[in-house]
Motif scaffolding. Sequence first.
Motif, PDB file in Angstrom:
ATOM      1  N   ASN A  43      37.309  30.614 -16.457  1.00  0.00           N
ATOM      2  CA  ASN A  43      36.060  31.158 -16.353  1.00  0.00           C
ATOM      3  C   ASN A  43      35.475  32.185 -14.993  1.00  0.00           C
ATOM      4  OD1 ASN A  43      33.374  29.408 -18.052  1.00  0.00           O
ATOM      5  ND2 ASN A  43      35.481  29.783 -18.954  1.00  0.00           N
ATOM      6  N   VAL A  44      34.823  33.203 -15.020  1.00  0.00           N
ATOM      7  CA  VAL A  44      34.610  33.928 -13.723  1.00  0.00           C
ATOM      8  C   VAL A  44      33.195  34.104 -13.597  1.00  0.00           C
ATOM      9  CG1 VAL A  44      35.260  36.126 -14.666  1.00  0.00           C
ATOM     10  CG2 VAL A  44      35.005  35.984 -12.181  1.00  0.00           C
ATOM     11  N   VAL A  45      32.376  33.451 -12.417  1.00  0.00           N
ATOM     12  CA  VAL A  45      30.715  34.324 -12.356  1.00  0.00           C
ATOM     13  C   VAL A  45      31.116  35.046 -11.122  1.00  0.00           C
ATOM     14  CG1 VAL A  45      27.848  33.580 -11.638  1.00  0.00           C
ATOM     15  CG2 VAL A  45      30.061  31.737 -13.223  1.00  0.00           C
ATOM     16  N   VAL A  46      30.890  36.373 -11.504  1.00  0.00           N
ATOM     17  CA  VAL A  46      30.270  37.181 -10.507  1.00  0.00           C
ATOM     18  C   VAL A  46      29.070  37.197  -9.716  1.00  0.00           C
ATOM     19  CG1 VAL A  46      31.444  39.489  -9.274  1.00  0.00           C
ATOM     20  CG2 VAL A  46      32.212  38.533 -10.752  1.00  0.00           C
ATOM     21  N   VAL A  47      28.494  37.442  -8.409  1.00  0.00           N
ATOM     22  CA  VAL A  47      27.359  37.784  -8.033  1.00  0.00           C
ATOM     23  C   VAL A  47      27.590  38.438  -7.733  1.00  0.00           C
ATOM     24  CG1 VAL A  47      26.369  35.592  -8.733  1.00  0.00           C
ATOM     25  CG2 VAL A  47      27.340  36.345  -6.166  1.00  0.00           C
ATOM     26  N   ASP A  48      26.193  39.950  -7.390  1.00  0.00           N
ATOM     27  CA  ASP A  48      26.105  41.131  -6.317  1.00  0.00           C
ATOM     28  C   ASP A  48      25.241  40.598  -5.540  1.00  0.00           C
ATOM     29  OD1 ASP A  48      27.771  43.401  -7.472  1.00  0.00           O
ATOM     30  OD2 ASP A  48      26.929  42.709  -9.012  1.00  0.00           O
ATOM     31  N   GLY A  49      24.563  40.554  -4.366  1.00  0.00           N
ATOM     32  CA  GLY A  49      23.626  40.469  -3.175  1.00  0.00           C
ATOM     33  C   GLY A  49      22.844  41.599  -2.567  1.00  0.00           C
ATOM     34  N   VAL A  50      21.305  41.600  -2.035  1.00  0.00           N
ATOM     35  CA  VAL A  50      21.403  42.689  -1.335  1.00  0.00           C
ATOM     36  C   VAL A  50      22.556  42.549   0.045  1.00  0.00           C
ATOM     37  CG1 VAL A  50      19.033  43.511   0.131  1.00  0.00           C
ATOM     38  CG2 VAL A  50      18.768  42.751  -2.499  1.00  0.00           C
ATOM     39  N   ARG A  51      22.165  41.337   0.888  1.00  0.00           N
ATOM     40  CA  ARG A  51      23.119  41.780   2.121  1.00  0.00           C
ATOM     41  C   ARG A  51      24.455  41.245   2.135  1.00  0.00           C
ATOM     42  NH1 ARG A  51      18.266  39.204   1.310  1.00  0.00           N
ATOM     43  NH2 ARG A  51      16.100  40.094   2.655  1.00  0.00           N
ATOM     44  N   GLY A  52      25.201  40.441   0.710  1.00  0.00           N
ATOM     45  CA  GLY A  52      25.868  40.253   1.546  1.00  0.00           C
ATOM     46  C   GLY A  52      27.456  40.529   0.261  1.00  0.00           C
ATOM     47  N   GLY A  53      26.584  41.381  -0.876  1.00  0.00           N
ATOM     48  CA  GLY A  53      27.645  42.027  -1.265  1.00  0.00           C
ATOM     49  C   GLY A  53      27.984  40.801  -2.631  1.00  0.00           C
ATOM     50  N   GLN A  54      29.320  41.238  -3.180  1.00  0.00           N
ATOM     51  CA  GLN A  54      29.592  40.928  -4.257  1.00  0.00           C
ATOM     52  C   GLN A  54      30.559  39.693  -3.926  1.00  0.00           C
ATOM     53  OE1 GLN A  54      32.544  42.558  -7.172  1.00  0.00           O
ATOM     54  NE2 GLN A  54      30.615  42.610  -7.783  1.00  0.00           N
ATOM     55  N   THR A  55      30.240  38.695  -4.697  1.00  0.00           N
ATOM     56  CA  THR A  55      31.218  37.181  -4.388  1.00  0.00           C
ATOM     57  C   THR A  55      31.642  36.480  -5.449  1.00  0.00           C
ATOM     58  OG1 THR A  55      29.628  36.396  -2.374  1.00  0.00           O
ATOM     59  CG2 THR A  55      30.830  34.482  -3.378  1.00  0.00           C
ATOM     60  N   ALA A  56      32.375  36.067  -5.848  1.00  0.00           N
ATOM     61  CA  ALA A  56      33.283  35.899  -7.251  1.00  0.00           C
ATOM     62  C   ALA A  56      33.580  33.810  -7.512  1.00  0.00           C
ATOM     63  CB  ALA A  56      34.735  36.663  -7.205  1.00  0.00           C
ATOM     64  N   PHE A  57      33.289  33.302  -8.583  1.00  0.00           N
ATOM     65  CA  PHE A  57      33.588  32.153  -8.300  1.00  0.00           C
ATOM     66  C   PHE A  57      34.531  32.035  -9.525  1.00  0.00           C
ATOM     67  CE2 PHE A  57      29.530  32.354  -6.251  1.00  0.00           C
ATOM     68  CZ  PHE A  57      29.113  31.535  -5.206  1.00  0.00           C
ATOM     69  N   VAL A  58      35.877  31.475  -9.383  1.00  0.00           N
ATOM     70  CA  VAL A  58      36.214  31.434 -10.055  1.00  0.00           C
ATOM     71  C   VAL A  58      37.180  30.384 -10.677  1.00  0.00           C
ATOM     72  CG1 VAL A  58      38.921  32.204 -11.508  1.00  0.00           C
ATOM     73  CG2 VAL A  58      37.082  33.865  -9.889  1.00  0.00           C
ATOM     74  N   GLY A  59      37.765  29.262 -11.561  1.00  0.00           N
ATOM     75  CA  GLY A  59      37.975  28.199 -11.934  1.00  0.00           C
ATOM     76  C   GLY A  59      38.491  27.507 -13.248  1.00  0.00           C
ATOM     77  N   GLN A  60      38.838  26.854 -13.915  1.00  0.00           N
ATOM     78  CA  GLN A  60      38.767  26.136 -14.821  1.00  0.00           C
ATOM     79  C   GLN A  60      36.687  25.569 -15.710  1.00  0.00           C
ATOM     80  OE1 GLN A  60      41.009  25.726 -17.154  1.00  0.00           O
ATOM     81  NE2 GLN A  60      42.310  26.941 -15.981  1.00  0.00           N
ATOM     82  N   GLY A  61      36.891  26.379 -16.117  1.00  0.00           N
ATOM     83  CA  GLY A  61      35.558  26.727 -16.670  1.00  0.00           C
ATOM     84  C   GLY A  61      35.562  25.793 -18.183  1.00  0.00           C
TER      85      GLY A  61
END
Length: 481
Positions: free
Chosen positions: A350-368
């Motif tokens: 699985n992967v979850v990608v979030v976009d923030g106003v200040r921090g930009g894009q962050t991804a969380f990846v691993g066994q879902g």
Amino acid sequence: MLRHDAGLYPPGVEPRDWGPDDVDERHQDPHASADLQGDVAKIFRAITKFEAIIRKRVVAFFLSGAGVITNSELMTPLRVAIVGFGTVGRSVARILIHGVSGLRLTRVFNRNVNRKRVDWVPASVSWTETIDDVFSPDVDVVVELVGGTDPAFEWMRRALSKGKSVVTANKQVMARHGLELFELARANGAQLGFEASVAGGIPVIRGIQEGLGGDELIRVQGVLNGTCNYILSEMASSVVSFETVLADAQARGYAEADPAVDLDGFDAQAKLAILSAVGLRRRVEPTTIPCRSIRGLVTADFDAARELGRAIRQVSVAERVKNGSGVRAAVGPAMVRLDSRLAQVAGSENVVVVDGVRGGQTAFVGQGAGGDPTAVAVVSDLLAIASGNSRMITHAFPVVGSDHRVVEMGAQPHYLRAAGGDEAERRLTEFGVVGAQRLDAVDNELLMVTDPCTTEAIEKSMNKLTNDEAVRVLAALPLVD
């Protein structure tokens, strides 16, 4: 020699405050030689230096945590009851009985519990098929792992009403009844951990709430269902039919006997509703999120994706509506760029990608998915409760205000496969779905990329073509950047 009438040190001076600079004429023995006085001063300088080194090492020892006594070491271990001794329940039990500071497994509940007994669980653990035993005074935390909404929701309500904390991996209950459960937890001084309800062993809930708490998230998207990702990855890497890969996934235990919840998007729909609440701070009714199935995809669709430099994934996306209170959200198959984070997960990842106003894009990846990864998330919530650090998780879910409405996604280019060749393109153009690029096709099929349009516009065209046997839309996938 150094001396003082009242002792070795001058009046009002503690030993740690006195150093070589205090060796002056008032504290010197007039009969001592100059060489001896110099030697004494050197000794004091050496002692002072050694004392400074010791102080630094003691401070470093405590700052490192090695010298800190935690709450879990001072308190009686939390007594844990597992409700549901399936794949995840067994993995949680193995972690607990191998020794986790601050936690002790005391009860296991399961229907027909005798068929679930295993000899590696200590004799001190009580096995029961009477649910009332779980709510007895000798249980502090209930771990709910039975799945489904009924009776899991009622059991969680009952535990929280009695002031017992709850840890769950139940995405359907959290998506549909999270508001009520969190209100109960806060009212009764209990904690509610739900890290395992989204993306298995990936710490995305805690990562968003704690690691990105200073940002304002505006979008969350991801590949949230391991079954779909396994099937789509296999179809992309080998020339096999959807039905063949599904049967293989079921044989390997990656897909249920009835895989509809996974294939048709309802599993990801519930997870996306949770992520919208936690990440975007906007609760939505999960059933209002549009879902499209991955059924019906064929080898030609994966060939077209490669031609376009893309991969096919089941994509879940939710984003805040600008200048409004709604949420744009959808779940379904989509074509993503090969260099995107969504394309880089394979198999059951699985992967979850979030976009923030200040921090930009962050991804969380691993066994879902899977027993062990999900159990890690469950035990992590238990440890947070035991150490007193779970309040932030319990307050992660917004309880103020009403649900936000879900609105359709904006216009995007789409990949289309339709029966009817040139006639299909002509008819679709009449309905406002205009082709921008035609791809190679066989058997009188139309394969093309459209100008930007909404998925809803394509679905309306499909409905108008329902009674036309010669022209039919067989697949429609948005191109996601």
